[in-house]
Structures are given as structure tokens and as C-alpha cells.
Design a protein around this motif. Structure first.
Motif, short mmCIF file in Angstrom:
data_model
loop_
_atom_site.label_atom_id
_atom_site.label_comp_id
_atom_site.label_asym_id
_atom_site.label_seq_id
_atom_site.Cartn_x
_atom_site.Cartn_y
_atom_site.Cartn_z
N SER A 1 -5.69 13.39 -8.11
CA SER A 1 -6.98 12.71 -8.10
C SER A 1 -6.75 11.27 -8.57
N LEU A 2 -5.99 10.50 -7.75
CA LEU A 2 -5.54 9.18 -8.14
C LEU A 2 -4.86 9.28 -9.51
N PHE A 3 -5.36 8.54 -10.50
CA PHE A 3 -4.73 8.59 -11.83
C PHE A 3 -5.57 9.40 -12.83
N THR A 4 -6.54 10.16 -12.34
CA THR A 4 -7.34 11.00 -13.21
C THR A 4 -6.77 12.41 -13.23
N PRO A 5 -6.17 12.87 -14.33
CA PRO A 5 -5.60 14.22 -14.37
C PRO A 5 -6.68 15.26 -14.06
N THR A 6 -6.37 16.18 -13.14
CA THR A 6 -7.34 17.18 -12.72
C THR A 6 -6.66 18.53 -12.62
N LEU A 7 -7.31 19.56 -13.18
CA LEU A 7 -6.76 20.91 -13.21
C LEU A 7 -7.72 21.89 -12.54
N TYR A 8 -7.16 22.81 -11.75
CA TYR A 8 -7.95 23.98 -11.34
C TYR A 8 -7.50 25.13 -12.22
N VAL A 9 -8.37 25.57 -13.12
CA VAL A 9 -8.04 26.59 -14.12
C VAL A 9 -8.27 27.96 -13.50
N ILE A 10 -7.24 28.79 -13.41
CA ILE A 10 -7.31 30.06 -12.69
C ILE A 10 -7.39 31.27 -13.61
N ASP A 11 -6.67 31.26 -14.71
CA ASP A 11 -6.64 32.43 -15.59
C ASP A 11 -7.98 32.60 -16.32
N PRO A 12 -8.56 33.82 -16.34
CA PRO A 12 -9.86 34.04 -16.98
C PRO A 12 -9.89 33.68 -18.46
N GLU A 13 -8.78 33.92 -19.18
CA GLU A 13 -8.77 33.58 -20.61
C GLU A 13 -8.83 32.07 -20.80
N ASN A 14 -8.17 31.33 -19.93
CA ASN A 14 -8.24 29.87 -20.00
C ASN A 14 -9.64 29.37 -19.65
N VAL A 15 -10.27 30.00 -18.66
CA VAL A 15 -11.64 29.62 -18.30
C VAL A 15 -12.57 29.87 -19.48
N HIS A 16 -12.41 31.02 -20.14
CA HIS A 16 -13.22 31.33 -21.31
C HIS A 16 -12.99 30.30 -22.42
N ILE B 1 0.84 -1.21 0.00
CA ILE B 1 0.00 0.00 0.00
C ILE B 1 0.87 1.26 0.00
N ILE B 2 1.92 1.24 0.82
CA ILE B 2 2.82 2.40 0.90
C ILE B 2 3.49 2.65 -0.45
N ILE B 3 3.98 1.57 -1.07
CA ILE B 3 4.64 1.71 -2.38
C ILE B 3 3.66 2.23 -3.43
N TYR B 4 2.43 1.71 -3.38
CA TYR B 4 1.40 2.12 -4.34
C TYR B 4 1.06 3.60 -4.18
N ILE B 5 0.90 4.01 -2.94
CA ILE B 5 0.58 5.41 -2.66
C ILE B 5 1.71 6.32 -3.12
N ASN B 6 2.93 5.90 -2.82
CA ASN B 6 4.09 6.70 -3.24
C ASN B 6 4.17 6.77 -4.76
N PHE B 7 3.82 5.68 -5.42
CA PHE B 7 3.84 5.65 -6.88
C PHE B 7 2.82 6.63 -7.46
N ILE B 8 1.61 6.68 -6.87
CA ILE B 8 0.59 7.61 -7.35
C ILE B 8 1.07 9.05 -7.22
N GLY B 9 1.66 9.38 -6.05
CA GLY B 9 2.16 10.73 -5.82
C GLY B 9 3.23 11.12 -6.83
N LYS B 10 4.18 10.20 -7.09
CA LYS B 10 5.25 10.48 -8.06
C LYS B 10 4.67 10.61 -9.47
N TYR B 11 3.69 9.77 -9.78
CA TYR B 11 3.06 9.82 -11.10
C TYR B 11 2.42 11.20 -11.33
N ASN B 12 1.66 11.69 -10.35
CA ASN B 12 1.00 12.98 -10.50
C ASN B 12 2.01 14.12 -10.64
N GLU B 13 3.09 14.06 -9.85
CA GLU B 13 4.13 15.09 -9.95
C GLU B 13 4.73 15.12 -11.36
N LYS B 14 5.09 13.96 -11.87
CA LYS B 14 5.72 13.89 -13.19
C LYS B 14 4.74 14.29 -14.29
#
Length: 494
Positions: free
Chosen positions: A76-91, A13-26
Motif C-alpha cells: 500500500s505504497l509506503f503505508t504498512p498494511t496487514l491482512y490479519v488471518i488468525d482468529p486469536e490475532n483478530v481478537h 518512475i520505473i526506479i521509484y516503483i521498483n523502490f516501493i516494491g523492494k521497500y515493502n518486501e524488506k
């Protein structure tokens, strides 16, 4: 042996969790996007589940921490998730490249028919259903049904006068009862006494009541859509039999009536009489079954009760804190009453321009829905930051964070009805009802119900805001704004 197996499981479980964290960072580093550091496994969902912290407050933390970035990656586990902040990107997401982002990110499993509404539909099914539902909310239709909205508001005032205990607090819940009756009468032709809490109201309230199970189910749907589908999780299955049967009875009764009421039931009967719904561009066909139309009805009910009650409550909170503004609103309402000899018409409501400003500013400060969700259907690139967005990516878009950003609204926590809300820079950042093709379908109805209720309430009552703290606190909720430490008391105008 048991100890060894247990240690191996824990280590895995620890290895799996660490793998998810590294995956999201990369994953996000490769795209030149920073990753929200608070939790690299479940991001904002972790505190939703373990700390009972509302999602919009966590998104606000990200918005402030990464204010200079056009978008921020959220684990978000292995689902790429973005919080879009710039108004032009939101548009770009909501309008410019709408075909890539027309999906709201919700999943509807089988045997959950009430979830199959225009809120959660996508692609051509959404387009087809929206085209058929839009006529319900035209200015002409609203003008025809205004007498029902106005009567509901008059009945509500009379109910408050006959039940003075309702003036002393718990005002939000009292408003939800009113909104349920108003939309029941307006959209479905159900006219009941305002003091009776209908079964419809209980279904709506219980469906969206904040709970650990609702938070868990939402987290699974957003973080692991495949698991949500595999587990066949349902969002609104509890009330399907009751609500679908009720809608069927309404439709069959309306088919037998000769008069038209210009409401949702009329639209449904008309759609069913025309037969198959067909998209002219693609040839896609959709059968307008009772179940499908009941899902649209459930959505209109849910959207017309708590969000509108929250919006009215927010206006009352501000008026109860700013008595000079309250007085000005009441003077405008009194003038309207004199001009129209005490008869409040559709045209009279349209003329309350200062009340419009008060509502608009209140919606900026306390937007009932604080963020928007989208799901990427095909590869796209956000213009600011040149951020590549792959198919399957979830995106969160700000509403409340825009509204409270001093870059766009100076002194953002100050209530100022004269504030300019129209345009800031190249893109609009005042979006209480969303924007683009998937903006709120019922915005005209919502504003009309709010204004009519407030005109009647404020003509008869004064308002006082009650709070024990300088800053509002909020109940943990996935989507909606729910105040925890603020109430409003009403008193008869002398």
C-alpha cells in the motif's frame, strides 16, 4: 531534448516503483511476514482501480492463498498494511489491545462535517459520542419505538399489494426504499408514504454508489493519508447542506413538541439541552452542534438502509432456494399471528426463534459488510507469529472469510439454520456485526427491523429465487455486499 526528458521521467518512475516494491518486501520480511505477491506497490487497491474487482474478493484470494499464515503483508505504497488471518490475532486487535487499535483508519478533512460520525471518529471523541448515542439502542428504547417499526412493515406490505409490479423482481431496490422509510420513521419521526422515494434515500444511495472516483478516493485515503489530507479530499460533502438543514428543522420542531418519541431526535435534543459533552476520565469536551449531530444522523441513516436491505434480501434468497425452510418459517409466523390475535408486538417478534436461526445463518453466508479496518495508534504485537505492528499500520480483519472457512463451519456454502454459530476454538469467528468495543452500535435495531419486516412479508408472500448462474457474482463495492446475478420474486400466499 523532449525525448530525453521523457525517457528520464519514465526511468525515474520505473526506479521509484521498483523502490516501493523492494521497500515493502524488506519491511515485512524483517517482521517474519510474507508479502502478498500479486502487486507489491498497491496490493488489493490495484485491481479495485483497474479490474473493478471488489475488495472483499481480493481479500478472500489472500485468505485462501496464505491459509496457514497468521497474517499477510499487503502493499500500500509506503503505508504498512496487514491482512490479519488468525482468529486469536483478530481478537487481539478488536478486543485485547483495543486501545492500540481503536482507530478505524478513516480520515475526516475540514468542510466534510457529515463524515464526522461515530463510524469515523477515534479516541476520546469516539468514546464520548458513542456513550451519548448508545441509549438510543437499548432494549427499553427499542420496545418503546417498536410500534413505529411495526407500522412501517405493515405499510410496506400494503404498498406491495397495491403495486404488484414490485413483486416481479428488483427486490433489493424495493427493500432499500422500505428500509429508508422505516429508519426515517423510527429514528427521526419522519412518517411518509412508503411509495415515495424521499430525498434522504437519494442522498444515501448516491453517497455510497460504487464508482471509480469513490474507489480512487478510498485508495488515496488508505495508501497515502498525508496526500488525502493535503488534497483536502471529502467523502460526503455533496449532501452536507441538504442533510444538515433537514436535521436542524427536525431538531427545532422536536424542541417545540411536548411529547417524547424515544428516537434519535429526542436523544439529540436531550444532549443539546445538557450542554457540553465531557469525558469524565480525561476532561475532554465536545460541543453538540447541529452539524455534529447531523453527522451521527447521516451515519444511522446509511447504516440502516443498504446493509439492512442487503441482510433481508439475503434471507429471502435463501428461503426462495429452500422451500422446506420457508414453509417452516411461515408456520412459525402463522402460529405467532394466532397466539397474538393478529397483533404483532415486540414480545411476539422476540418469540420467533426459528426465524432467528434463519437470519443468523444467512448473515454467515452473506454478511453485508465483509471485512473490518483498523489503524494502529501505538506499537503492539500480534500473539500468533509474534508480529510487531508499528504505529500507522493499517489492518484488514476478515468477516466473510471466517464465515466461509470449512475449518470453522463444515460445508460452509450449505445453508443450515441449525448450524452451531456460537464458538469455534478459543475465539469467536462468527462476527457479522463485528465485536469488541467498536462492534455495531445498532445491532439490536438492525435485527429488530429485519425480523419485523420478514414476519410481515412472509405472512403474506411466498418467495422464489431467480438466478442464471450456479455461483453468485458481485458488483464491485468497497465495503458492502452487492449481488449482481440474483433476484427474488414474491407471490401472494394462497
Amino acid at each position: 531534448m523532449f525525448v530525453v526528458i521523457t525517457l528520464l521521467i519514465v526511468l525515474t518512475i520505473i526506479i521509484y516503483i521498483n523502490f516501493i516494491g523492494k521497500y515493502n518486501e524488506k519491511y515485512w520480511k524483517k517482521r517474519g511476514v510474507k508479502l502478498y505477491e500479486d502487486n507489491k506497490i498497491l496490493g488489493i487497491y490495484w485491481k479495485l482501480l483497474t479490474k473493478n474487482r471488489a475488495l472483499f474478493l481480493q481479500l478472500s484470494d489472500i485468505y485462501k492463498q496464505y491459509a496457514g499464515d497468521p497474517a499477510v503483508g499487503v502493499a500500500s505504497l509506503f503505508t504498512p498494511t496487514l491482512y490479519v488471518i488468525d482468529p486469536e490475532n483478530v481478537h487481539h486487535v478488536m478486543h485485547t489491545d483495543f486501545p492500540a487499535f481503536n482507530h478505524r483508519g478513516f480520515i475526516v478533512n475540514e468542510d466534510d462535517p457529515l463524515s464526522d460520525s461515530i463510524l469515523q471518529m477515534n479516541g476520546v471523541r469516539w468514546k464520548l459520542m458513542r456513550q451519548n448515542m448508545t441509549p438510543l439502542f437499548t432494549s427499553a428504547k427499542l420496545k418503546n419505538m417498536f410500534y413505529i417499526i411495526e407500522k412501517s412493515s405493515r405499510d410496506f406490505v400494503e404498498y406491495l399489494k397495491q403495486n404488484p409490479d414490485k413483486l416481479k423482481g428488483d427486490t433489493y431496490n424495493t427493500l432499500t426504499i422500505f428500509c429508508c422509510k422505516a429508519i426515517g420513521a423510527t429514528v427521526f419521526g419522519i412518517d411518509t408514504k412508503p411509495e415515495i422515494i424521499s430525498p434522504f434515500f437519494k442522498a444515501i444511495r448516491d453517497s455510497f454508489r460504487p464508482s471509480l472516483w469513490n474507489s480512487t478516493r478510498y485508495t488515496i485515503m488508505m495508501a497515502s493519508p498525508r496526500l488525502f489530507t493535503l488534497l483536502r479530499l471529502k467523502q460526503l460533502a455533496t449532501f452536507k447542506t441538504f442533510f444538515i438543514n433537514a436535521i436542524k428543522q427536525i431538531l427545532r420542531r422536536r424542541e417545540q413538541e411536548n411529547s417524547r418519541k424515544y428516537d434519535f431526535a429526542d436523544i439529540c435534543v436531550s444532549i443539546q439541552q445538557r450542554g457540553m459533552m465531557t469525558d469524565q476520565d480525561t476532561g475532554y469536551e465536545l460541543v453538540p452542534t447541529d452539524e455534529l449531530l447531523a453527522a451521527q444522523g447521516f451515519f444511522f441513516f446509511s447504516a440502516g438502509v443498504e446493509p439492512i436491505a442487503t441482510a433481508i434480501f439475503s434471507v429471502l434468497i435463501q428461503l426462495g432456494k429452500h422451500l422446506d425452510i420457508l414453509q417452516r418459517v411461515q408456520l412459525e409466523i402463522d402460529e405467532i399471528y394466532r397466539k397474538y390475535d393478529g397483533q404483532i408486538s415486540y414480545d411476539a417478534i422476540i418469540e420467533t426463534e426459528y426465524l432467528d436461526k434463519v437470519i443468523n445463518e444467512s448473515l454467515r453466508l452473506h454478511t453485508p459488510i465483509n471485512f473490518i479496518i483498523r489503524h494502529c495508534e501505538r506499537e503492539s504485537v500480534l500473539p500468533v507469529g509474534n508480529i510487531k505492528v508499528e504505529k500507522g499500520t493499517k489492518l484488514y480483519l476478515p468477516i466473510r472469510d471466517f464465515h466461509l472457512d470449512p475449518k470453522y463451519f463444515p460445508n460452509p456454502h450449505t445453508f443450515d439454520p441449525e448450524r452451531n454459530l456460537i464458538q469455534h476454538g478459543s475465539e469467536t469467528v462468527y462476527i457479522p456485526f463485528g465485536k469488541g468495543p467498536r462492534g455495531c452500535i445498532g445491532v439490536r435495531y438492525a435485527r429488530l427491523q429485519m425480523k419485523t419486516a420478514l414476519v410481515h412479508l412472509l405472512q403474506h408472500f411466498n418467495v422464489k429465487t431467480i438466478t442464471n448462474e450456479k455461483q453468485p457474482s458481485f458488483i464491485c463495492d468497497i465495503f458492502q455486499l452487492r449481488f449482481k446475478n440474483i433476484d427474488v420474486k414474491l407471490s401472494a400466499r394462497i
